[in-house]
Design a protein around this motif. Structure first.
Motif, PDB file in Angstrom:
ATOM      1  N   ARG A  47      40.582  45.494  51.998  1.00  0.00           N
ATOM      2  CA  ARG A  47      40.753  46.946  52.100  1.00  0.00           C
ATOM      3  C   ARG A  47      41.803  47.449  51.109  1.00  0.00           C
ATOM      4  NH1 ARG A  47      40.339  45.601  57.521  1.00  0.00           N
ATOM      5  NH2 ARG A  47      42.601  45.764  57.835  1.00  0.00           N
ATOM      6  N   THR A  48      42.773  46.604  50.806  1.00  0.00           N
ATOM      7  CA  THR A  48      43.806  46.974  49.851  1.00  0.00           C
ATOM      8  C   THR A  48      43.281  46.947  48.419  1.00  0.00           C
ATOM      9  OG1 THR A  48      45.543  46.141  51.303  1.00  0.00           O
ATOM     10  CG2 THR A  48      46.094  46.379  48.966  1.00  0.00           C
ATOM     11  N   ALA A  49      42.540  45.902  48.082  1.00  0.00           N
ATOM     12  CA  ALA A  49      42.002  45.748  46.723  1.00  0.00           C
ATOM     13  C   ALA A  49      40.712  44.949  46.812  1.00  0.00           C
ATOM     14  CB  ALA A  49      43.008  45.058  45.814  1.00  0.00           C
ATOM     15  N   ALA A  50      39.605  45.654  46.893  1.00  0.00           N
ATOM     16  CA  ALA A  50      38.309  44.989  47.034  1.00  0.00           C
ATOM     17  C   ALA A  50      37.926  44.279  45.739  1.00  0.00           C
ATOM     18  CB  ALA A  50      37.239  46.012  47.404  1.00  0.00           C
ATOM     19  N   PRO A  51      37.628  42.966  45.790  1.00  0.00           N
ATOM     20  CA  PRO A  51      37.206  42.249  44.575  1.00  0.00           C
ATOM     21  C   PRO A  51      35.896  42.805  44.035  1.00  0.00           C
ATOM     22  CG  PRO A  51      37.837  40.719  46.328  1.00  0.00           C
ATOM     23  CD  PRO A  51      37.743  42.083  46.949  1.00  0.00           C
ATOM     24  N   GLN A  52      35.745  42.743  42.720  1.00  0.00           N
ATOM     25  CA  GLN A  52      34.517  43.197  42.097  1.00  0.00           C
ATOM     26  C   GLN A  52      33.396  42.196  42.338  1.00  0.00           C
ATOM     27  OE1 GLN A  52      33.937  46.176  40.428  1.00  0.00           O
ATOM     28  NE2 GLN A  52      35.953  46.655  41.291  1.00  0.00           N
ATOM     29  N   PRO A  53      32.169  42.665  42.544  1.00  0.00           N
ATOM     30  CA  PRO A  53      31.036  41.741  42.689  1.00  0.00           C
ATOM     31  C   PRO A  53      30.843  40.923  41.413  1.00  0.00           C
ATOM     32  CG  PRO A  53      30.438  43.970  43.379  1.00  0.00           C
ATOM     33  CD  PRO A  53      31.769  44.077  42.694  1.00  0.00           C
ATOM     34  N   GLY A  54      30.174  39.773  41.562  1.00  0.00           N
ATOM     35  CA  GLY A  54      29.840  38.960  40.414  1.00  0.00           C
ATOM     36  C   GLY A  54      30.890  37.953  39.999  1.00  0.00           C
ATOM     37  N   GLY A  55      31.898  37.731  40.835  1.00  0.00           N
ATOM     38  CA  GLY A  55      32.954  36.788  40.502  1.00  0.00           C
ATOM     39  C   GLY A  55      32.655  35.381  40.989  1.00  0.00           C
ATOM     40  N   VAL A  56      33.682  34.528  40.898  1.00  0.00           N
ATOM     41  CA  VAL A  56      33.605  33.158  41.398  1.00  0.00           C
ATOM     42  C   VAL A  56      34.434  33.097  42.677  1.00  0.00           C
ATOM     43  CG1 VAL A  56      34.112  30.734  40.953  1.00  0.00           C
ATOM     44  CG2 VAL A  56      33.317  32.209  39.088  1.00  0.00           C
ATOM     45  N   LEU A  57      33.794  32.697  43.763  1.00  0.00           N
ATOM     46  CA  LEU A  57      34.436  32.660  45.072  1.00  0.00           C
ATOM     47  C   LEU A  57      34.694  31.215  45.476  1.00  0.00           C
ATOM     48  CD1 LEU A  57      35.235  33.969  47.839  1.00  0.00           C
ATOM     49  CD2 LEU A  57      32.819  33.753  48.484  1.00  0.00           C
ATOM     50  N   PHE A  58      35.953  30.903  45.788  1.00  0.00           N
ATOM     51  CA  PHE A  58      36.323  29.599  46.324  1.00  0.00           C
ATOM     52  C   PHE A  58      36.521  29.742  47.825  1.00  0.00           C
ATOM     53  CE2 PHE A  58      37.203  29.034  41.923  1.00  0.00           C
ATOM     54  CZ  PHE A  58      37.179  27.673  41.659  1.00  0.00           C
ATOM     55  N   SER A  79      36.760  37.259  37.451  1.00  0.00           N
ATOM     56  CA  SER A  79      37.211  37.471  38.830  1.00  0.00           C
ATOM     57  C   SER A  79      37.099  36.168  39.603  1.00  0.00           C
ATOM     58  CB  SER A  79      36.366  38.554  39.511  1.00  0.00           C
ATOM     59  OG  SER A  79      36.705  38.695  40.878  1.00  0.00           O
ATOM     60  N   VAL A  80      38.226  35.704  40.148  1.00  0.00           N
ATOM     61  CA  VAL A  80      38.256  34.514  40.988  1.00  0.00           C
ATOM     62  C   VAL A  80      38.863  34.909  42.334  1.00  0.00           C
ATOM     63  CG1 VAL A  80      39.183  32.191  41.303  1.00  0.00           C
ATOM     64  CG2 VAL A  80      38.451  32.944  39.031  1.00  0.00           C
ATOM     65  N   ILE A  81      38.163  34.600  43.404  1.00  0.00           N
ATOM     66  CA  ILE A  81      38.554  34.999  44.760  1.00  0.00           C
ATOM     67  C   ILE A  81      38.810  33.742  45.575  1.00  0.00           C
ATOM     68  CG2 ILE A  81      37.898  36.362  46.792  1.00  0.00           C
ATOM     69  CD1 ILE A  81      35.659  37.561  44.854  1.00  0.00           C
ATOM     70  N   LYS A  82      39.925  33.697  46.305  1.00  0.00           N
ATOM     71  CA  LYS A  82      40.271  32.540  47.141  1.00  0.00           C
ATOM     72  C   LYS A  82      40.169  32.923  48.606  1.00  0.00           C
ATOM     73  CE  LYS A  82      44.615  31.061  47.545  1.00  0.00           C
ATOM     74  NZ  LYS A  82      45.888  30.367  47.248  1.00  0.00           N
ATOM     75  N   ARG A  83      39.321  32.199  49.330  1.00  0.00           N
ATOM     76  CA  ARG A  83      39.153  32.445  50.759  1.00  0.00           C
ATOM     77  C   ARG A  83      39.132  31.097  51.497  1.00  0.00           C
ATOM     78  NH1 ARG A  83      40.840  36.466  49.429  1.00  0.00           N
ATOM     79  NH2 ARG A  83      40.030  38.583  49.643  1.00  0.00           N
ATOM     80  N   GLN A 105      29.436  39.254  47.118  1.00  0.00           N
ATOM     81  CA  GLN A 105      28.302  39.164  46.193  1.00  0.00           C
ATOM     82  C   GLN A 105      28.683  38.382  44.933  1.00  0.00           C
ATOM     83  OE1 GLN A 105      26.142  42.960  45.821  1.00  0.00           O
ATOM     84  NE2 GLN A 105      27.484  43.751  47.424  1.00  0.00           N
ATOM     85  N   PRO A 106      29.173  37.149  45.087  1.00  0.00           N
ATOM     86  CA  PRO A 106      29.620  36.381  43.926  1.00  0.00           C
ATOM     87  C   PRO A 106      28.454  35.836  43.120  1.00  0.00           C
ATOM     88  CG  PRO A 106      29.732  35.029  45.890  1.00  0.00           C
ATOM     89  CD  PRO A 106      29.323  36.402  46.349  1.00  0.00           C
ATOM     90  N   ARG A 107      28.707  35.530  41.855  1.00  0.00           N
ATOM     91  CA  ARG A 107      27.686  34.845  41.059  1.00  0.00           C
ATOM     92  C   ARG A 107      27.718  33.352  41.344  1.00  0.00           C
ATOM     93  NH1 ARG A 107      29.082  31.648  37.004  1.00  0.00           N
ATOM     94  NH2 ARG A 107      31.157  31.764  36.080  1.00  0.00           N
ATOM     95  N   LEU A 108      28.901  32.834  41.784  1.00  0.00           N
ATOM     96  CA  LEU A 108      29.058  31.423  42.090  1.00  0.00           C
ATOM     97  C   LEU A 108      29.991  31.268  43.285  1.00  0.00           C
ATOM     98  CD1 LEU A 108      28.821  28.357  41.394  1.00  0.00           C
ATOM     99  CD2 LEU A 108      30.813  28.666  39.900  1.00  0.00           C
ATOM    100  N   VAL A 109      29.587  30.415  44.233  1.00  0.00           N
ATOM    101  CA  VAL A 109      30.433  30.052  45.366  1.00  0.00           C
ATOM    102  C   VAL A 109      30.797  28.580  45.226  1.00  0.00           C
ATOM    103  CG1 VAL A 109      30.669  29.940  47.875  1.00  0.00           C
ATOM    104  CG2 VAL A 109      29.190  31.676  46.844  1.00  0.00           C
ATOM    105  N   VAL A 110      32.091  28.276  45.175  1.00  0.00           N
ATOM    106  CA  VAL A 110      32.570  26.899  45.142  1.00  0.00           C
ATOM    107  C   VAL A 110      33.075  26.560  46.540  1.00  0.00           C
ATOM    108  CG1 VAL A 110      34.166  25.254  44.092  1.00  0.00           C
ATOM    109  CG2 VAL A 110      33.221  27.132  42.716  1.00  0.00           C
ATOM    110  N   VAL A 111      32.484  25.558  47.168  1.00  0.00           N
ATOM    111  CA  VAL A 111      32.755  25.223  48.563  1.00  0.00           C
ATOM    112  C   VAL A 111      33.507  23.900  48.655  1.00  0.00           C
ATOM    113  CG1 VAL A 111      31.739  24.767  50.839  1.00  0.00           C
ATOM    114  CG2 VAL A 111      30.614  26.378  49.265  1.00  0.00           C
TER     115      VAL A 111
END
Length: 241
Positions: A47-58, A79-83, A105-111
């Motif tokens: 809610r503070t800073a929504a990541p842009q779609p199409g990034g890499v999500l860890f 864009s790299v997102i850490k969750r 809506q990432p382009r790549l999810v690293v699990v």
């Protein structure tokens, strides 16, 4: 609406679950108490800073959560997102897919997850099933998103689990080898010494979580995977120690 495919319905659902639209109060009762604080914190950050779609999500367990400055480790990625949430299992990542993956809506999810499942008594086949549930959920909602699974690491503290870890990695590697848009990144073999044991210099004093040297190894393996057209080779199936 009746004429829409399941994939189209999934995409529409994912788009409706934008990070800014999520309300922690409205979903609080659905969240396991163990993960409530972490998932609420993710929603607040969005809610503070929504990541842009199409990034890499860890996404995954504490090995993701404790990776300092992960968001700046891959310069070529916009864009790299850490969750990551500590103690979580692969089954938890699959369960909370609509909060951890679909909204971004990432382009790549690293699990990275699975070793906590094994430590709590899950079998390699059950861990594979959790991963299959995750993959099928992502593909239904975001059919163009690629998924990369980081193999379960061999940590000194959990050396007794190495046969189960090896078997789980082998099952997921084989599944990835026959599934479109799904990769397997073998960091397991890179973290073993010449005798086939976990390399202690890669770990903190707790012998479970990694130090800077361990994360540097991960970064090298993942960065090479992110290069265009580079698909990791399947895991070698030598017997575990």
């Amino acid at each position: 609406m009746a004429g829409l495919s399941m994939a189209a319905l999934g995409v529409a659902r994912a788009q409706s679950l934008s990070p800014l639209a999520r309300s922690p109060n409205s979903v609080r009762s659905e969240i396991d108490a163990r993960w409530r604080e972490s998932l609420d914190a993710f929603a607040a950050a969005d809610r503070t800073a929504a990541p842009q779609p199409g990034g890499v999500l860890f996404v995954g367990s504490s090995s993701i959560r404790l990776w300092g400055n992960l968001e700046t480790q891959f310069d070529q990625q916009p864009s790299v997102i850490k969750r990551g949430f500590g103690g979580s299992r692969l089954s938890d990542v699959a369960r909370y897919l609509d909060r951890l993956v679909l909204p971004y809506q990432p382009r790549l999810v690293v699990v990275y997850a699975g070793d906590n499942d094994l430590a709590e008594g899950a079998t390699p086949q059950q861990v594979l099933q959790s991963f299959q549930t995750l993959v099928e959920g992502v593909k239904a909602a975001l059919p163009d998103t690629r998924i990369a699974y980081l193999s379960i690491k061999p940590s000194p503290l959990r050396a007794s689990l190495m046969p189960a870890i090896h078997d789980t990695n082998a099952l997921i590697s084989a599944y990835a080898g026959k599934t479109p848009n799904l990769d397997f990144i073998d960091i397991y073999s890179k973290m073993l010494d010449s005798s086939g044991q976990p390399r202690p210099e890669l770990f903190l004093e707790d012998r479970l979580h990694m130090n800077e040297q361990g994360y540097a190894l991960w970064r090298k393996e993942i960065a090479s995977h992110l290069l265009p057209g580079n698909k990791p080779q399947p895991m070698q199936t030598a017997a575990a120690n």
